[in-house]
Scaffold this motif. Structure first.
Motif, PDB file in Angstrom:
ATOM      1  N   VAL A 105     -41.234  51.396  10.211  1.00  0.00           N
ATOM      2  CA  VAL A 105     -40.348  52.441  10.579  1.00  0.00           C
ATOM      3  C   VAL A 105     -40.472  53.713   9.297  1.00  0.00           C
ATOM      4  CG1 VAL A 105     -37.992  53.207  11.018  1.00  0.00           C
ATOM      5  CG2 VAL A 105     -38.921  50.951  11.666  1.00  0.00           C
ATOM      6  N   CYS A 106     -40.673  54.891   9.607  1.00  0.00           N
ATOM      7  CA  CYS A 106     -40.727  55.763   8.798  1.00  0.00           C
ATOM      8  C   CYS A 106     -40.303  57.188   9.456  1.00  0.00           C
ATOM      9  CB  CYS A 106     -42.037  55.659   8.037  1.00  0.00           C
ATOM     10  SG  CYS A 106     -42.129  57.389   6.669  1.00  0.00           S
ATOM     11  N   GLU A 107     -39.467  57.737   8.874  1.00  0.00           N
ATOM     12  CA  GLU A 107     -38.957  59.043   9.233  1.00  0.00           C
ATOM     13  C   GLU A 107     -39.907  60.066   9.733  1.00  0.00           C
ATOM     14  OE1 GLU A 107     -35.766  62.506   8.361  1.00  0.00           O
ATOM     15  OE2 GLU A 107     -35.610  60.780   7.336  1.00  0.00           O
ATOM     16  N   GLY A 108     -40.062  60.623  10.770  1.00  0.00           N
ATOM     17  CA  GLY A 108     -41.045  61.637  11.006  1.00  0.00           C
ATOM     18  C   GLY A 108     -42.335  60.935  11.728  1.00  0.00           C
ATOM     19  N   TRP A 109     -42.498  59.767  11.649  1.00  0.00           N
ATOM     20  CA  TRP A 109     -43.478  58.775  12.505  1.00  0.00           C
ATOM     21  C   TRP A 109     -42.830  57.965  13.843  1.00  0.00           C
ATOM     22  CZ3 TRP A 109     -48.463  59.853  10.847  1.00  0.00           C
ATOM     23  CH2 TRP A 109     -48.777  60.498   9.801  1.00  0.00           C
ATOM     24  N   ASN A 110     -43.715  57.937  14.353  1.00  0.00           N
ATOM     25  CA  ASN A 110     -43.197  56.844  15.696  1.00  0.00           C
ATOM     26  C   ASN A 110     -43.376  55.283  15.012  1.00  0.00           C
ATOM     27  OD1 ASN A 110     -42.986  58.974  17.902  1.00  0.00           O
ATOM     28  ND2 ASN A 110     -45.273  58.623  18.104  1.00  0.00           N
ATOM     29  N   THR A 111     -42.490  54.614  15.436  1.00  0.00           N
ATOM     30  CA  THR A 111     -42.385  53.042  15.191  1.00  0.00           C
ATOM     31  C   THR A 111     -43.820  52.587  15.486  1.00  0.00           C
ATOM     32  OG1 THR A 111     -40.003  53.239  15.089  1.00  0.00           O
ATOM     33  CG2 THR A 111     -41.227  50.906  15.450  1.00  0.00           C
ATOM     34  N   VAL A 153     -39.140  49.661   6.473  1.00  0.00           N
ATOM     35  CA  VAL A 153     -38.874  51.001   6.459  1.00  0.00           C
ATOM     36  C   VAL A 153     -38.939  51.891   5.342  1.00  0.00           C
ATOM     37  CG1 VAL A 153     -36.825  52.245   6.863  1.00  0.00           C
ATOM     38  CG2 VAL A 153     -36.884  49.751   7.986  1.00  0.00           C
ATOM     39  N   TYR A 154     -39.771  52.715   5.345  1.00  0.00           N
ATOM     40  CA  TYR A 154     -40.202  53.645   4.500  1.00  0.00           C
ATOM     41  C   TYR A 154     -39.515  55.050   4.590  1.00  0.00           C
ATOM     42  CZ  TYR A 154     -44.221  50.607   2.920  1.00  0.00           C
ATOM     43  OH  TYR A 154     -44.912  49.618   2.805  1.00  0.00           O
ATOM     44  N   GLU A 155     -39.505  55.800   3.430  1.00  0.00           N
ATOM     45  CA  GLU A 155     -38.838  56.996   3.406  1.00  0.00           C
ATOM     46  C   GLU A 155     -40.130  57.622   2.505  1.00  0.00           C
ATOM     47  OE1 GLU A 155     -35.194  58.222   1.506  1.00  0.00           O
ATOM     48  OE2 GLU A 155     -34.194  56.861   3.256  1.00  0.00           O
ATOM     49  N   LYS A 199     -37.960  51.306   1.435  1.00  0.00           N
ATOM     50  CA  LYS A 199     -36.423  51.302   1.231  1.00  0.00           C
ATOM     51  C   LYS A 199     -35.825  50.030   1.825  1.00  0.00           C
ATOM     52  CE  LYS A 199     -35.837  55.333  -0.511  1.00  0.00           C
ATOM     53  NZ  LYS A 199     -35.070  55.350  -1.730  1.00  0.00           N
TER      54      LYS A 199
END
Length: 161
Positions: A79-85, A144-146, A151
């Motif tokens: 999971v990373c904001e701006g990317w699809n899971t 989960v990445y930022e 993170k």
């Protein structure tokens, strides 16, 4: 006509030989989320593929090798904001035939397992390498990445120690 989108399902394989892993240094693509990182080989499922069919096809395309023995080791959720899971089927393989070919995604190199942690890896990859060495059973992970920063990490539904 139906629009085709990239599958959120992927495979990743660490091929083993002589206590080393075959690693791919991602240096050839200009736009690559894995740019300059060292990873295994694999990629996105194509239509109607099983995980094993994707695994075998991707390994052959990227390395020239044909897998003869492999093990499904884990399921990783990224999971990373701006990317699809992304949901990645993680494999190891210990038997193959054929000869290595040049990879159009980066440089392939056999790296001793004891030296892998010295490479430029994603933080989550360091954790699943540890699990590959410590455990024989199937595991799940959620990473989960930022940006490039890990993170959160859950292993089998629990926070990683």
């Amino acid at each position: 006509m139906q629009e085709t989108t990239r599958s959120p399902l992927t495979t990743l394989c660490y091929i083993e030989k002589d206590n080393s892993y075959l690693m791919l240094h991602r240096v050839k693509k200009k736009t690559d989320v894995n740019k300059d990182k060292w990873i295994g080989v694999g990629g996105h499922f194509e239509a109607n593929e099983s995980p094993e069919e994707c695994l075998i096809r991707e390994v052959k395309e990227e390395t020239g090798l044909t897998l003869e023995s492999w093990k499904f080791r884990g399921l990783i959720t990224f999971v990373c904001e701006g990317w699809n899971t992304e949901y990645m089927c993680l494999y190891t393989a210990d038997r193959f035939c054929g000869a290595l070919k040049e990879c159009d995604e980066g440089e392939l190199l056999w790296v001793p397992k004891s030296k892998v942690s010295e490479l430029n890896l994603w933080e989550g990859d360091k954790i699943f390498f540890r699990l590959l060495e410590e455990r024989e059973d199937f595991f799940t992970m959620k990473l989960v990445y930022e940006g490039n920063v890990l993170k959160e990490c859950l292993v089998d539904g629990r926070p990683w120690r």
